[in-house]
Design an enzyme around this catalytic site. Structure first.
Site, short mmCIF file in Angstrom:
data_model
loop_
_atom_site.label_atom_id
_atom_site.label_comp_id
_atom_site.label_asym_id
_atom_site.label_seq_id
_atom_site.Cartn_x
_atom_site.Cartn_y
_atom_site.Cartn_z
N GLN A 69 1.03 -1.15 0.12
CA GLN A 69 0.04 0.04 -0.02
C GLN A 69 0.78 1.48 0.17
OE1 GLN A 69 -3.37 -0.50 2.33
NE2 GLN A 69 -4.24 1.52 1.94
N ASP A 70 1.50 1.61 1.08
CA ASP A 70 2.31 2.76 1.24
C ASP A 70 3.51 2.44 2.08
OD1 ASP A 70 1.13 3.01 3.45
OD2 ASP A 70 1.13 5.10 3.55
N PRO A 71 4.54 3.01 1.94
CA PRO A 71 5.92 2.76 2.46
C PRO A 71 5.97 2.82 3.89
CG PRO A 71 6.50 4.36 0.73
CD PRO A 71 4.85 4.30 1.12
N ALA A 139 -0.08 6.59 5.45
CA ALA A 139 -1.33 6.88 4.30
C ALA A 139 -1.26 8.45 3.95
CB ALA A 139 -2.26 6.28 4.50
#
Length: 230
Positions: A69-71, A139
């Site tokens: 999804q995101d880092p 996020a």
């Protein structure tokens, strides 16, 4: 972030994604990141590692795609490969569960680190759908434009060659299934390896062994999922 020589991007990816760098959303994304830096915000991963997934796994080398999804948003964690952390950083909980499934599925010893670089080097595209994040603010860069860029990456991979494996864990990753031509590829889905859901179907899904079996059936060298000791 432009398509010129200032961007370190593997040449085949650069050519395949050239038009994306000229899209209006990319200009807006560049401006957003510029303003974040100007405001003194710490952005992960470091600039040279934003495209690490692409640079580590050239388009012609892709065999397996794993979507995140995101880092990670903690210091020294993110290095541009989904689920992976830099050497010397504690293994995150979701990756611990990935390792548990590897042990159960293929009897692979659980490594002493969380760096998945050797998977990327073999052809596992470890792609987050958002490529940057603000420190300690999960996020925070979702919906800022990266999703258009990474959607195109998924489409390009699906179009480029047959007989790839897409591992889509959790609802977010599965929302990208529509970008994949399932008549050409193997798409495997399950719940996310997060501690909140891993015991509802991730542990026991057999995805790693099934991925290798599919690759071998199509004349493609399988992935050595074992990780080197660091």
């Amino acid at each position: 972030m432009t398509s010129d020589d200032r961007i370190k991007l593997e040449p085949i990816w650069k050519e395949a994604l050239r038009d994306e760098f000229e899209q209006p959303y990319m200009a807006q994304l560049r401006e957003f990141l510029r303003q974040e830096h100007a405001a003194g915000k710490e952005i992960y991963p470091p600039g040279p590692l934003i495209f690490n997934a692409l640079n580590s796994t050239p388009l012609n080398n892709v065999k397996v795609v794993i979507l995140g999804q995101d880092p990670y948003h903690g210091p020294n964690q993110a290095h541009g490969l989904c689920f992976s952390v830099q050497p010397g950083v504690p293994t995150p909980p979701s990756l611990v569960n990935i390792y548990k499934e590897l042990k159960r599925d293929l009897n692979i010893d659980i490594p002493n680190h969380g760096c998945l670089q050797s998977w990327a080097d073999q052809g596992v595209l470890l792609l987050n759908t958002t490529l940057t994040v603000e420190r300690a603010n999960a996020a925070s860069h979702a919906g800022k434009g990266w999703q258009h860029f990474t959607d195109r990456i998924i489409q390009v991979v699906s179009e480029h060659q047959p007989h790839l494996v897409f591992l889509l864990w959790g609802a977010h990753a599965q929302s990208k299934q529509k970008l994949v031509d399932a008549t050409k590829h193997l798409v495997l889905t399950s719940v996310h390896p997060s501690p909140l859901s891993a015991y509802k179907g991730f542990l026991g899904n057999g995805h790693f062994g099934r991925a290798n079996k599919y690759l071998e059936q199509n004349g493609i060298e399988p992935i050595d999922w074992r990780l080197p000791v660091l």
